[in-house]
Design a protein around this motif. Structure first.
Motif, mmCIF file in Angstrom:
data_model
loop_
_atom_site.group_PDB
_atom_site.id
_atom_site.type_symbol
_atom_site.label_atom_id
_atom_site.label_comp_id
_atom_site.label_asym_id
_atom_site.label_seq_id
_atom_site.Cartn_x
_atom_site.Cartn_y
_atom_site.Cartn_z
ATOM 1 N N VAL A 143 64.962 -38.149 61.045
ATOM 2 C CA VAL A 143 64.463 -37.331 62.152
ATOM 3 C C VAL A 143 65.602 -37.035 63.127
ATOM 4 O O VAL A 143 65.789 -35.909 63.578
ATOM 5 N N GLU A 144 66.377 -38.079 63.407
ATOM 6 C CA GLU A 144 67.550 -37.905 64.275
ATOM 7 C C GLU A 144 68.530 -36.883 63.709
ATOM 8 O O GLU A 144 69.194 -36.167 64.439
ATOM 9 N N ALA A 145 68.626 -36.847 62.387
ATOM 10 C CA ALA A 145 69.669 -36.041 61.743
ATOM 11 C C ALA A 145 69.284 -34.583 61.558
ATOM 12 O O ALA A 145 70.151 -33.744 61.318
ATOM 13 N N CYS A 146 68.011 -34.255 61.644
ATOM 14 C CA CYS A 146 67.603 -32.884 61.314
ATOM 15 C C CYS A 146 68.147 -31.901 62.346
ATOM 16 O O CYS A 146 67.875 -32.023 63.533
ATOM 17 N N PRO A 147 68.915 -30.897 61.904
ATOM 18 C CA PRO A 147 69.480 -29.939 62.856
ATOM 19 C C PRO A 147 68.536 -28.782 63.157
ATOM 20 O O PRO A 147 68.912 -27.835 63.827
ATOM 21 N N ALA A 148 67.305 -28.849 62.636
ATOM 22 C CA ALA A 148 66.393 -27.718 62.813
ATOM 23 C C ALA A 148 65.029 -28.149 63.359
ATOM 24 O O ALA A 148 64.060 -27.413 63.257
ATOM 25 N N GLU A 149 64.959 -29.336 63.928
ATOM 26 C CA GLU A 149 63.700 -29.844 64.493
ATOM 27 C C GLU A 149 62.543 -29.743 63.515
ATOM 28 O O GLU A 149 61.404 -29.469 63.891
ATOM 29 N N THR A 167 58.397 -24.842 57.168
ATOM 30 C CA THR A 167 58.889 -23.513 57.569
ATOM 31 C C THR A 167 60.178 -23.620 58.370
ATOM 32 O O THR A 167 60.924 -22.653 58.500
ATOM 33 N N LYS A 168 60.439 -24.810 58.924
ATOM 34 C CA LYS A 168 61.660 -24.965 59.711
ATOM 35 C C LYS A 168 62.815 -25.560 58.915
ATOM 36 O O LYS A 168 63.956 -25.563 59.377
ATOM 37 N N VAL A 216 65.900 -25.998 56.681
ATOM 38 C CA VAL A 216 66.967 -25.084 56.282
ATOM 39 C C VAL A 216 67.756 -25.636 55.093
ATOM 40 O O VAL A 216 68.843 -25.168 54.779
#
Lengths: 700, 245
Positions: B201-207, B70-71, B73
């Motif tokens: 995980v580090e790269a995800c801008p949307a947690e 759901t998070k 993007v």
């Protein structure tokens, strides 16, 4: 291993008349212009003769991406589509449509930096590109279908992760106001009908290859993270729109995230939160353009952000409005940004529940559903502004047959009923009737067809019309003289955002001035918006820099809606960004070492090539008087406020003459004609271009 | 190391590897194999190979990446970080986290059209990730060269490129289609958990991604395919030793 990273290495060439498909070496033929618009201009210069018309088989359409497309450099999802631009009036000239989405990256993974299409197929076709292999395929079953169906059917053939750039019925029917669209919501304006004229329904791309990074992976990782640390929200707005615990300032920007502002249609809901700029894992929540454009009502209908490959800024918004499904029979979800998001609502003067209510929102949903399937372009909302003006001043009624006029439900239109769009938009795509056909031609040709005065359009500030059939695009309303200079330089509405992103970044003017002194040599390069001061060389420098960076971004495949990144949200840096990011990214990705200054010269070369093409195809060197035109509304204030006083955006005529003088001087061009001399071409490695223009007496 | 001690250690290893696995608990193991701790000699076929090649029982992974669809993007920065920062090239087709294949139409693919998930459907973006399987580890089991091994200290299941011959059997073995293939080197590759600091995980801008202690997701995430890979005969024999009725 290829000498350079970044580039895929090959340019794909397709002649639809003969069916011939071949490739060229990108680095060998196009390294001097990088990619994107650079390749586009170079091909038009070398291969498309002056006098060619947009829909002639001899016209070429160039889908160009750059060495950074498909990499992890932030904001690299852009494809530039260069061709003779059908809505450019009175004579079509070089123009570019730009789209984001997944197409640029996928093309690189498929092994190509550009696709150049020429000729005309004898029946509808689509172009399949799968891992270095291209095929022309029959599209007869797709012809007459919308973009949605065409994309889904091609995806069923190529696989679900294909990127498909398609035209709708508007493009097929050679409606100049048409788009090419990929990845559901990413469109390139004004160029759809050129594909249609070639009987080319779509380009479907699937790539499993790679883009090699020439530099050390550790260095690349460090650079990418540094770049990410300097990002703001959409349009590189670096200040939040509401006070935040971490923020020194707030200003009405596109950074709309805040605790309690939620993506309400996500299940469960997501709070956009405070979004401290140091938290790189929350960049995607900073921007929610549905709420920015449509107001607070949009939050409850927002599912999430969306956007291009590799971009953490999600400038498109996915909306879910269940009511529209029952009310209008359209899908309850819709997605777009800016002009695409606002497409439907912009036709209406008013809605029953006000400008930021449910009616407004539903009009957006209906508009996106129709326009993005039929493939209709808005010309930066000039289509809608023209429509409102022409209806309410009685022109439409006087220009079209009575029977046709009565076939429209004008009561619905005046009442702000989005259902009116079901009557109007398909007719534009189908060229059905006098009104729809005229609207589909674009402003310049519409005015000519109906015997209306372009001059009058240029006097009406509310129309925002600029010249050559197109409106202003971030001009004196935001960046004073610099904005005006920029708006004189192209043959469509200007696709340059370098300048407006700075003045609208949300920082207070004293901070902007401090940054401006570093970038353009003087704090006087910028004024507060709507509080302008007389022209100076700093403003000319800013205009030159803005245009160079625009071309650089469109050739590297960086987003000019996000870059350059000369301001940042970081207080500890004094809000400085980094003016060298482009050259650092280019150098590490390709291995072709170029400093900021060296890369800017390449950008200037590309910009100059655009100028040369325009001069050649116009057949005159009198650019200052015949091309670099400023509409009359720029010089007037509706309330007669004196120039250079706070609250007016109008400018002084003599000062703008000085501004153009300074700009030409800055560019090394002739002040009297606005044409570059032979030395200017020579300096940028385009001596032969200068010589050719000299032979045609097109040098000053 | 004397033989008895080695046997006990390997047995313990196996028990550890399955302690969180609902499908195959310690009790089930003992029941199925028809042995007791005392009767550990029944494991001898496994142990016989211990000195020369890895067992089909791998030491349990310490971590796993979990995703919140759901998070997501749909920016694919995870795929790019995975390949650029690990391999020096942007190559989403070999990313060990897979988003692109679900991005447009959802896990059901293009035939779902606008009735599925993804950007063209209801909007949900499903990220596919390696489960770091307990026992069985289908990719490792299918490898005829024992090239998929657990690397301490995280014990992620990792392809040993030196042993991989590019036969792609592992790709056909993973029910979640999480094996990747580098067409430039003709070697299989998979999620290594980046030594406990996953780049994605580090790269995800949307947690949307979280690196956490290992938990068994094999019975929680729907499979994508019915695997068709064969388990090499030698290993199948070992399977039989434990699983025979």
């Amino acid at each position: 291993m290829a000498k350079f990273g970044g580039w895929a290495g090959k340019v794909l060439r397709v002649n639809l008349s003969s069916g011939r498909i071949w490739t060229e070496d990108t680095v060998e033929h196009y390294r001097d212009v990088l990619g994107g618009t650079g390749i586009g201009y170079k091909v038009l210069w070398n291969e498309v003769a002056a006098g060619t018309k947009p829909f002639d088989p001899a016209n070429k359409i160039i889908f160009g991406v750059g060495p950074l497309a498909g990499t992890g450099a932030p904001c690299n999802g852009r494809t530039a589509i260069t061709t003779l631009f059908p809505t450019c009036w009175p004579k079509p000239l070089v123009g570019t449509g730009h789209m984001g989405g997944q197409f640029a990256a996928e093309l690189k993974y498929a092994g190509f930096d550009a696709v150049i299409v020429e000729g005309k197929a004898d029946h509808p076709v689509w172009l399949s590109i799968v891992d270095k292999k291209a095929e022309i395929k029959d599209a007869r079953r797709l012809w007459g279908q919308g973009i949605r169906r065409a994309t889904i059917e091609i995806s069923q053939e190529l696989g679900p992760d294909a990127a498909v750039a398609a035209i709708g019925q508007a493009g097929e029917n050679l409606v100049p106001m048409s788009v090419i669209m990929n990845s559901y919501s990413h469109s390139a304006g004004g160029v759809g009908a050129v594909m249609g004229s070639k009987n080319l329904k779509a380009i479907g791309v699937r790539g499993t290859g790679s883009v090699r990074i020439a530099g050390k992976k550790e260095a690349w990782e460090k650079l990418v993270k540094y770049h990410l640390s300097l990002l703001g929200a959409n349009n590189q707005h670096v200040v939040p729109s509401t006070p935040q615990p971490w923020a020194e300032y707030s200003s009405p920007t596109r950074w709309v995230a805040s605790k309690g502002r939620k993506w309400g249609a996500s299940n469960p809901v997501i709070d956009t939160g405070t979004c401290d700029p140091h938290d790189l894992n929350r960049i995607a929540y900073r921007t929610t353009n549905s709420a920015y454009y449509l107001g607070d009502i949009a939050w409850q209908y927002t599912v999430r952000g969306n956007g291009c490959t590799g971009c953490p800024i999600r400038c498109h918004t996915l909306l879910k409005v269940p009511a529209v499904s029952a009310k209008y029979g359209i899908p309850e979800t819709g997605m777009n940004t800016c002009g695409g998001l606002n497409f439907g609502r912009s036709f209406f003067k008013k809605f029953p529940d006000g400008p930021r209510g449910q009616g407004n929102l539903e009009a957006c949903m209906v508009g996106m559903h129709m326009a993005d399937d039929y493939g209709i372009w808005c010309n930066y909302s000039q289509l809608q502004r023209d429509f409102i003006k022409l209806y309410y001043d009685g022109t439409i009624k006087s220009k079209i047959p009575e029977k046709e006029f009565k076939s429209y439900s004008w009561d619905k239109y005046e009442g702000g009923d989005p259902a009116f769009l079901f009557e109007l938009l398909p007719r534009i795509a189908m060229k059905d009737g006098e009104l729809a056909t005229a609207l589909g031609q674009g402003t310049g040709y519409l005015l000519e067809k109906w015997g209306l005065s372009e001059e009058q359009w240029g006097e009406d500030k509310d129309l925002l019309y600029w010249k050559m059939g197109h409106p202003k695009h971030h001009s004196n309303e935001e960046v004073g003289q610099c904005g005006v200079i920029i708006n004189t330089q192209y043959n469509r509405d200007v696709q340059c955002h370098s300048h407006t992103k700075f003045t609208r970044n949300g920082l207070p003017i004293d901070v902007q001035k401090r940054l401006a002194a570093d970038i353009w040599g003087t704090p006087d390069a910028v004024d507060a918006m709507g509080a302008y001061t007389p022209m100076n060389m700093g403003k000319a420098q800013m205009a030159k820099w803005s245009l160079i960076r625009k071309e650089l971004h469109d050739s590297l495949s960086l987003c000019n809606w996000m870059g350059p990144w000369v301001a940042s949200p970081l207080k500890e840096r004094g809000y400085r960004g980094d003016d060298s990011l482009e050259s650092m990214l280019y150098t590490l990705a390709t291995g072709d070492k170029k400093s900021r200054e060296e890369l800017d010269l390449v950008g200037e070369r590309i910009l100059l090539l655009h100028r040369a093409l325009t001069i050649r195809d116009m057949g005159t060197k009198e650019m200052r008087t015949q091309h670099d035109i400023i509409p009359e509304w720029v010089y007037h204030d509706p309330n007669n406020k004196p120039v250079y006083t706070k609250g007016t955006i109008h400018l002084d005529r003599d000062d703008m003459k000085l501004a153009m003088d300074m700009y030409y001087e800055m560019m090394g061009w002739d002040k009297a004609t606005g044409a570059p001399p032979a030395e200017a071409y020579k300096k940028l490695g385009l001596a032969k271009v200068g010589e050719e223009l000299g032979k045609k007496n097109l040098l000053p | 190391m004397d033989n008895n001690k080695e046997q006990q250690e390997i047995f313990q290893l196996f028990l550890d590897s399955t302690e969180l696995n609902n499908l195959f608990s310690r009790r089930q193991f003992l029941k199925l194999s028809g042995i007791s701790i005392v009767g550990i000699s029944a494991l001898s076929p496994l142990l016989a190979r211990a000195a020369t090649s890895p067992l089909i029982i791998l030491e349990q992974a310490k971590g796993v990446i979990i995703a919140d669809p759901t998070k997501c993007v749909a920016c694919r920065r995870c795929e790019l970080a995975c390949t650029e920062f690990n391999d020096g090239k942007a190559k989403p087709s070999m990313a060990r986290i897979k988003v692109a294949r679900n991005m447009n139409f959802g896990p059901k693919g293009a035939y779902a059209g606008q009735n599925g998930e993804g950007n063209w459907g209801k909007g949900l973006i499903v990220q596919d990730l390696c489960k770091q399987c307990p026992h069985p580890v289908p990719c490792a089991d299918a490898c005829p060269n024992d090239a998929i091994v657990a690397i301490p200290p995280i014990n992620a299941r990792v392809v040993d490129a030196k042993k991989c011959v590019g036969c792609r059997m592992c790709q056909n073995a993973c029910p979640w289609e999480m094996m990747s293939f580098d067409t430039d080197t003709s070697k299989a590759t998979k999620c290594t958990l980046c030594n406990g600091k996953p780049k994605c995980v580090e790269a995800c801008p949307a947690e949307a991604l979280t690196y956490t202690s290992w938990r068994d997701l094999t019975d929680k995430v729907p499979v994508r395919i019915s695997p068709v890979a064969m388990i090499p005969a030698e290993k199948a024999t070992m399977c039989y030793e434990c699983h025979k009725k």
